[in-house]
Design a protein around this motif. Structure first.
Motif, PDB file in Angstrom:
ATOM      1  N   THR A  80      -1.255  -8.109  -2.127  1.00 51.53           N
ATOM      2  CA  THR A  80      -1.848  -6.938  -3.121  1.00 51.53           C
ATOM      3  C   THR A  80      -2.378  -6.722  -1.387  1.00 51.53           C
ATOM      4  OG1 THR A  80      -1.643  -8.770  -4.424  1.00 51.53           O
ATOM      5  CG2 THR A  80      -3.842  -6.916  -4.643  1.00 51.53           C
ATOM      6  N   PHE A  83      -0.944  -3.454  -1.113  1.00 54.48           N
ATOM      7  CA  PHE A  83      -0.671  -2.670  -1.726  1.00 54.48           C
ATOM      8  C   PHE A  83      -1.754  -1.239  -1.739  1.00 54.48           C
ATOM      9  CE2 PHE A  83       3.103  -4.373  -4.479  1.00 54.48           C
ATOM     10  CZ  PHE A  83       3.364  -3.410  -4.283  1.00 54.48           C
ATOM     11  N   LYS A  84      -2.818  -2.030  -1.601  1.00 52.74           N
ATOM     12  CA  LYS A  84      -5.162  -1.802  -1.568  1.00 52.74           C
ATOM     13  C   LYS A  84      -4.271  -0.776  -0.144  1.00 52.74           C
ATOM     14  CE  LYS A  84      -7.849  -3.111  -3.759  1.00 52.74           C
ATOM     15  NZ  LYS A  84      -8.415  -1.992  -5.157  1.00 52.74           N
ATOM     16  N   LYS A  86      -2.469   0.597   0.798  1.00 51.23           N
ATOM     17  CA  LYS A  86      -1.444   2.094   0.880  1.00 51.23           C
ATOM     18  C   LYS A  86      -1.895   3.287  -0.366  1.00 51.23           C
ATOM     19  CE  LYS A  86       1.942   1.862  -1.984  1.00 51.23           C
ATOM     20  NZ  LYS A  86       3.379   2.426  -2.408  1.00 51.23           N
ATOM     21  N   ARG A  87      -2.066   2.235  -1.045  1.00 57.02           N
ATOM     22  CA  ARG A  87      -2.662   2.988  -2.295  1.00 57.02           C
ATOM     23  C   ARG A  87      -4.342   4.081  -1.254  1.00 57.02           C
ATOM     24  NH1 ARG A  87      -4.039   0.665  -8.088  1.00 57.02           N
ATOM     25  NH2 ARG A  87      -1.923   0.122  -8.658  1.00 57.02           N
ATOM     26  N   LYS A  88      -4.882   3.368  -0.334  1.00 54.37           N
ATOM     27  CA  LYS A  88      -6.368   4.119  -0.113  1.00 54.37           C
ATOM     28  C   LYS A  88      -5.877   5.083   1.068  1.00 54.37           C
ATOM     29  CE  LYS A  88      -9.700   0.077  -0.939  1.00 54.37           C
ATOM     30  NZ  LYS A  88     -10.608  -0.479  -0.997  1.00 54.37           N
ATOM     31  N   ASN A  89      -4.273   4.678   1.935  1.00 55.50           N
ATOM     32  CA  ASN A  89      -3.797   5.538   2.952  1.00 55.50           C
ATOM     33  C   ASN A  89      -4.161   5.638   3.900  1.00 55.50           C
ATOM     34  OD1 ASN A  89      -2.178   7.375   0.932  1.00 55.50           O
ATOM     35  ND2 ASN A  89      -4.376   8.558   0.668  1.00 55.50           N
ATOM     36  N   GLU A  93       3.631   4.707   3.812  1.00 49.97           N
ATOM     37  CA  GLU A  93       5.132   4.571   2.938  1.00 49.97           C
ATOM     38  C   GLU A  93       6.343   3.604   4.266  1.00 49.97           C
ATOM     39  OE1 GLU A  93       6.676   3.227  -0.181  1.00 49.97           O
ATOM     40  OE2 GLU A  93       4.667   4.676  -0.040  1.00 49.97           O
ATOM     41  N   PHE A  96       4.418   0.125   4.642  1.00 48.76           N
ATOM     42  CA  PHE A  96       4.248  -1.091   3.890  1.00 48.76           C
ATOM     43  C   PHE A  96       5.485  -1.983   3.430  1.00 48.76           C
ATOM     44  CE2 PHE A  96       4.432  -1.291  -0.743  1.00 48.76           C
ATOM     45  CZ  PHE A  96       3.863  -2.805  -1.105  1.00 48.76           C
ATOM     46  N   TYR A 100       6.559  -5.407   3.457  1.00 49.45           N
ATOM     47  CA  TYR A 100       6.325  -5.854   1.771  1.00 49.45           C
ATOM     48  C   TYR A 100       7.913  -6.274   2.134  1.00 49.45           C
ATOM     49  CZ  TYR A 100       7.544  -6.196  -3.076  1.00 49.45           C
ATOM     50  OH  TYR A 100       7.350  -6.683  -3.962  1.00 49.45           O
TER      51      TYR A 100
END
Length: 118
Positions: A80, A83-84, A86-89, A93, A96, A100
């Motif tokens: 998790t 994911f956070k 990655k979302r915040k750059n 990718e 990640f 993952y």
């Protein structure tokens, strides 16, 4: 040198390596995340190996299964956090996807290990 039985466990060795990778990665997060996401992902990744070792010293198989379950939960927390990040750059990718996939592999190893505890 293996004086403790957990040192021989491949899942413990993998969890130790995974924790080091996560620790290095977190150093690349912005300074403002030092006490937030960086701290959280490091604590969760460290908890994976810590719980594996703690469970291996336990008195019963039930206790060992319980601690492997804690390790799996900690790994879910790391995912998790990834994911956070990655979302915040904070991570690419490619980073990640690699982590993952490593997480998924480690989770499968821990699940199989837990199933084989009699």
């Amino acid at each position: 040198m293996d004086k403790f039985k957990f040192e021989k466990l491949i899942i413990w060795q993998k969890a130790m390596d995974f924790g080091e990778v996560i620790d290095k990665l977190s150093l690349e997060f912005p300074d403002r995340e030092k006490f937030n996401l960086s701290s959280q992902i490091c604590r969760a990744s460290d908890s994976i190996a810590l719980n594996i070792s703690e469970g291996s010293i336990g008195q019963s198989n039930l206790e060992q299964k319980k601690f492997i379950g804690y390790s799996i939960r900690s790994l879910a927390e790391v995912v998790t956090c990834l994911f956070k990040a990655k979302r915040k750059n904070y991570i690419t990718e490619k980073q990640f996807t690699y982590l993952y996939d490593e997480s998924y592999h480690l989770m499968n190893m821990m699940s199989a290990f837990r199933k084989n505890i009699n």
